[in-house]
Design a protein around this motif. Structure first.
Motif, PDB file in Angstrom:
ATOM      1  N   SER A  82       0.847  -1.201   0.000  1.00  0.00           N
ATOM      2  CA  SER A  82       0.000   0.000   0.000  1.00  0.00           C
ATOM      3  C   SER A  82       0.876   1.242   0.000  1.00  0.00           C
ATOM      4  O   SER A  82       1.890   1.294   0.704  1.00  0.00           O
ATOM      5  N   MET A  83       0.462   2.240  -0.770  1.00  0.00           N
ATOM      6  CA  MET A  83       1.175   3.517  -0.771  1.00  0.00           C
ATOM      7  C   MET A  83       0.927   4.307   0.508  1.00  0.00           C
ATOM      8  O   MET A  83       1.623   5.290   0.780  1.00  0.00           O
ATOM      9  N   GLU A  84      -0.086   3.901   1.284  1.00  0.00           N
ATOM     10  CA  GLU A  84      -0.448   4.648   2.484  1.00  0.00           C
ATOM     11  C   GLU A  84      -0.659   3.707   3.663  1.00  0.00           C
ATOM     12  O   GLU A  84      -1.233   2.631   3.514  1.00  0.00           O
ATOM     13  N   PHE A  85      -0.217   4.140   4.830  1.00  0.00           N
ATOM     14  CA  PHE A  85      -0.510   3.477   6.096  1.00  0.00           C
ATOM     15  C   PHE A  85      -0.686   4.564   7.155  1.00  0.00           C
ATOM     16  O   PHE A  85       0.296   5.113   7.662  1.00  0.00           O
ATOM     17  N   LEU A  86      -1.924   4.896   7.467  1.00  0.00           N
ATOM     18  CA  LEU A  86      -2.172   5.917   8.491  1.00  0.00           C
ATOM     19  C   LEU A  86      -2.329   5.219   9.839  1.00  0.00           C
ATOM     20  O   LEU A  86      -3.434   4.895  10.271  1.00  0.00           O
ATOM     21  N   THR A  87      -1.198   5.013  10.494  1.00  0.00           N
ATOM     22  CA  THR A  87      -1.184   4.202  11.715  1.00  0.00           C
ATOM     23  C   THR A  87      -1.646   4.968  12.945  1.00  0.00           C
ATOM     24  O   THR A  87      -2.051   4.358  13.932  1.00  0.00           O
ATOM     25  N   GLY A  88      -1.556   6.295  12.919  1.00  0.00           N
ATOM     26  CA  GLY A  88      -1.848   7.067  14.121  1.00  0.00           C
ATOM     27  C   GLY A  88      -0.724   6.954  15.135  1.00  0.00           C
ATOM     28  O   GLY A  88       0.261   6.225  14.944  1.00  0.00           O
TER      29      GLY A  88
END
Length: 825
Positions: A82-88
């Motif tokens: 994935s180009m994105e991982f918004l883990t917080g």
């Protein structure tokens, strides 16, 4: 503290995390030995770093145990690209997952430190932009929680997409330098490095056995360096790994230029190479911006596949059996270049025959589609691919040749079908990446029942006919650990007290809450928690915007990426209509409302920026009008991200999910709001349909045209002018927007919005759905006047959200797509 410092520095460097005294000594030891600061003068930032490094040690130990078990059991592994991982933020998640929050809080209290204040020192990782990245993070959490051998791969962005501020009512983009203070959670693996190649030319020749071989030569190389982040699961011994790639030049500088004194030229290659992992989604309005994005996508795909193959070859020899031990999930089309890249690696590097390599490739990949919008289906210019990735273009052509041969057999004489199914769009001379991903994958999944049906019937009907059973549905979900347990602790405690703790890893256990909707005492406690969350959100809004809002008012919230199809404009039109009714005294028994809108507009998306500006202009007008400001407030929440969401979602009463029917793939915000006790007003779009089926028709507010009605309305010849002619309220709202009522200094500021609605044909049916939306909002008001009735429905929403856990999504993927089993640890 002095005796603790002495004991910590003289004792063994080992911490018992279940003993508060031991944690104190451990914190001091890490403060001195790792952070390098005197505990006597340390501030919250230093204490955060000490705690993070101490927890990181646990992550490392458990991560090694997981890795050993994976190799020992020879498990089938899942790799999520994935180009994105918004883990917080990660600190509180790790403490909750390990069950250590109470002990750590007690230890910090004894040291005069507040855990919540320390947690605020952590930056929000800028590794994504929206739902795509939040979904990926939820999936990694669920894989770890339920012991699946999962790994994520992405890019180690130095800067996020941008940090948003509102200046003079307009979005202003700033660099999102989230790494400026360092990231204590990452493990830099300098020994894990792979060359990624660009440009060059192809040389083909016969090898000693007479087979044709091709080599990609004269390339410009960049090194990919691995950065690892450990992903914990709730009460689970399994630690998943998120590997992010950072670009490094193959040589630091050209000594010849350096010695000549030409320092800029000496480091030119290094600077150019390292832009690949500099920023999330560079502006693609220029050719150079498009080329950089293409290089980004290939950069992380190539490094990831080289790493996956290296892992496989540690314990296996035959790459023809690769698909039996690994599954690779492509999260949207951004990683679609993995298909030709795996072919290149198998054929050019490892010597497999074409048919062998293609069989392995098609059995290895699975592809998740996230959009129904034709303009959002990614394509790349042939000329650009030929320049940047010449070998991959050749492979794509070969794949397309074989593919079209099969299409001709399946649809003989149907040239239009051949044209539609080709990987090459001959009209635009571009490669269709979604087509490439479909042809190169074992399974293709949509992310909601409606979305998958539309994919099969409207977007890719020929592919669905040619490959029966390839298209499947896996409705999205969210992790209840972050989006209830962590972000709404009071409600979590109430739920656990009422029905037990099993819901934390099995969300269907929330069904036991249903009878409590009729319990007056439970409703009272539920409402008190919602009010406390609203007070917290009100404080946050004041801190971020300066606006003071009343927690007793209804909090009506729409937070998501700003886009025409998500219809923030329709929300604003209702606000303006409501404003006029309040000013004229035509709203009987008005319910006070605070309307919160938040989200980022893409830097090059001018109309989306105009919608933000209109929101701010409307807010400025309404919030300063004393005639209505006690009954209506409007706030634009800047820089919406995971940390903002964790405060915003628990405080919402009403969740706005109002995209045009047939445009939203799924949505996950809709799930998070309902899980936290907000009622939904929405169209029959995306996962709203399945939420409606679960919570019941009486516990959701549905309005607007259906997908079929949108299609039929457009087919008959939709005329937005006629809609306005027959609706005086709508005409007045539009007149106020376009006459300068909210922008007296620039009367024609919003002429582009008018042009989009009329000259552009109101593509997203904003005007067509206005009247239905207004009437449904009146039903919202009527229900909110009865707090008991509202609370009953809100509790039922929470109780009936069991389907929408990412745990269920992952278990479906594992069983029906990946063939993966939980690990035995």
């Amino acid at each position: 503290m002095d005796h603790l410092v002495k004991e910590a520095l003289e004792g063994e460097f080992r911490v018992n995390m279940h003993d508060a005294d031991s944690i104190q000594r451990g914190l001091i030891s890490y403060m001195v030995r790792v952070v390098g600061h005197d505990p006597r003068s340390a501030g919250p930032r230093q204490w955060f770093m000490a705690l993070a490094y101490m927890v990181k040690g646990i992550l490392s130990e458990r991560g090694m145990g997981t890795s050993r078990a994976q190799y020992g059991q020879d498990t089938r592994r899942v790799y999520y690209l994935s180009m994105e991982f918004l883990t917080g933020r990660r600190l509180m998640k790790h403490l909750l997952d390990f069950g250590l929050e109470t002990n750590v809080r007690e230890a910090l209290d004894a040291l005069g430190q507040d855990l919540d204040e320390l947690a605020q020192q952590e930056p929000d990782p800028a590794l994504g932009n929206g739902g795509l990245g939040r979904l990926a993070a939820c999936f990694l959490d669920s894989m770890a929680t339920h012991r699946y051998p999962g790994h994520g791969y992405g890019i180690h962005y130095e800067f996020g997409m941008f940090s948003q501020t509102i200046e003079d009512g307009q979005q202003v983009e700033h660099p999102d330098n989230w790494l400026q203070g360092g990231n204590p959670w990452e493990f830099v693996r300098y020994s894990v490095s792979y060359p990624v190649r660009f440009n060059g030319r192809i040389v083909c020749f016969k090898d000693e056995s007479g087979r044709e071989r091709c080599e990609w030569v004269d390339t410009n190389n960049v090194n990919a360096i691995a950065y690892d982040l450990k992903v914990t699961g709730y009460d689970s011994p399994v630690i998943s790994n998120l590997r992010l790639w950072s670009a490094r030049a193959s040589t630091d500088f050209d000594l010849r230029f350096f010695n000549e004194g030409n320092y800029i030229e000496a480091v030119k290659d290094k600077t150019t190479s390292e832009t690949l992992s500099k920023v999330l989604y560079p502006m693609d309005s220029t050719v150079l911006g498009q080329e950089l994005r293409l290089k980004q996508e290939y950069f992380f795909v190539s490094a990831s596949l080289q790493d996956i193959i290296a892992r496989y070859l540690r314990v296996h020899e035959d790459l023809r059996l690769l698909h039996e031990k690994i599954a690779i999930q492509l999260n949207d089309t951004h990683p679609a270049l993995a298909v030709p890249e795996l072919m290149r690696l198998l054929i050019d590097v490892h010597g497999l025959e074409w048919d062998e390599a293609w069989s392995v490739t098609r059995e290895t990949f699975c592809y998740t589609n996230h959009t129904l919008l034709p303009e959002a289906l990614e394509t790349w210019p042939i000329g650009m691919l030929e320049h940047v990735l010449p070998r991959h273009l050749e492979i794509i052509y070969l794949i397309n040749h074989d593919h079209l041969q099969q299409v001709r057999f399946r649809f003989p004489g149907e040239m239009e079908v051949l044209r539609k199914m080709s990987l090459v769009d001959e009209n635009t001379q571009r490669i269709r990446m979604a087509h490439l991903a479909i042809v190169g994958s074992k399974r293709v999944n949509g992310v909601a029942a409606l979305h998958t049906r539309l994919l099969r019937e409207k977007v890719f009907p020929e592919f669905d006919e040619m490959y029966p059973g390839k298209f499947v549905n896996v409705t999205n979900g969210v992790t209840q650990r972050r989006w209830l347990l962590q972000c709404n602790p009071q409600l979590s405690d109430l739920i656990t007290e009422a029905v037990g703790a099993s819901w934390k890893s099995d969300l269907t256990a929330l069904h036991a809450l249903e009878p409590l909707a009729e319990d007056a005492a439970f409703r009272e406690r539920f409402n008190a928690i919602k009010l406390a969350n609203k007070a917290r959100l009100a404080d946050h809004l004041k801190e971020q915007t300066g606006y003071v809002v009343d927690p007793a008012s209804m909090f009506d919230v729409q937070v998501k990426r700003i886009h025409e199809y998500k219809r923030q404009l329709l929300n604003l039109m209702h606000v303006i209509h409501r404003y006029t009714l309040l000013r004229e005294g035509r709203l009987d028994d008005p319910v006070p409302r605070t309307v919160v809108i938040g989200g980022k507009a893409a830097p090059g998306y001018w109309l989306a920026k105009q919608i933000i500006r209109l929101t701010c202009d409307v807010a400025l007008t309404i919030n300063n009008d004393r005639a209505v400001s006690d009954r209506l407030k409007v706030v634009f929440l800047p820089n919406y991200n995971v940390s903002n969401a964790e405060i915003t979602i628990p405080g919402a009463n009403l969740s706005e999910q109002i995209s045009t029917a047939g445009t939203e793939a799924s949505g996950t915000g809709n799930m998070k709001f309902a899980l936290n006790g907000a009622l939904t007003i929405g169209t029959l779009d995306g996962a709203n349909i399945e939420i409606k089926e679960e919570v019941g028709d009486d516990n959701i507010f549905i309005f607007g045209l259906t997908t079929e009605q949108v299609t039929e309305t457009k087919r008959r010849g939709y005329n937005p002018w006629k809609v306005v002619e027959h609706d005086a309220d709508l005409k007045r709202v539009l007149d106020m927007i376009t006459s300068g009522f909210f922008s007296p200094q620039q009367v024609n500021r919003y002429s582009a919005i008018r042009d989009t609605l009329f000259d552009g044909g109101d593509q997203y049916m904003v005007l067509a759905d206005f009247r239905s939306y207004i009437e449904t909002q009146a039903k919202v008001d009527a229900l909110y006047r009865d707090p008991d009735a509202w609370a009953r429905k809100a509790i039922l929403n929470v109780a009936r959200m069991g389907l929408f856990s990412s745990d269920r999504s992952i278990q479906t993927y594992a069983k029906e797509i990946w063939g993966a089993e939980p690990m035995d640890i």
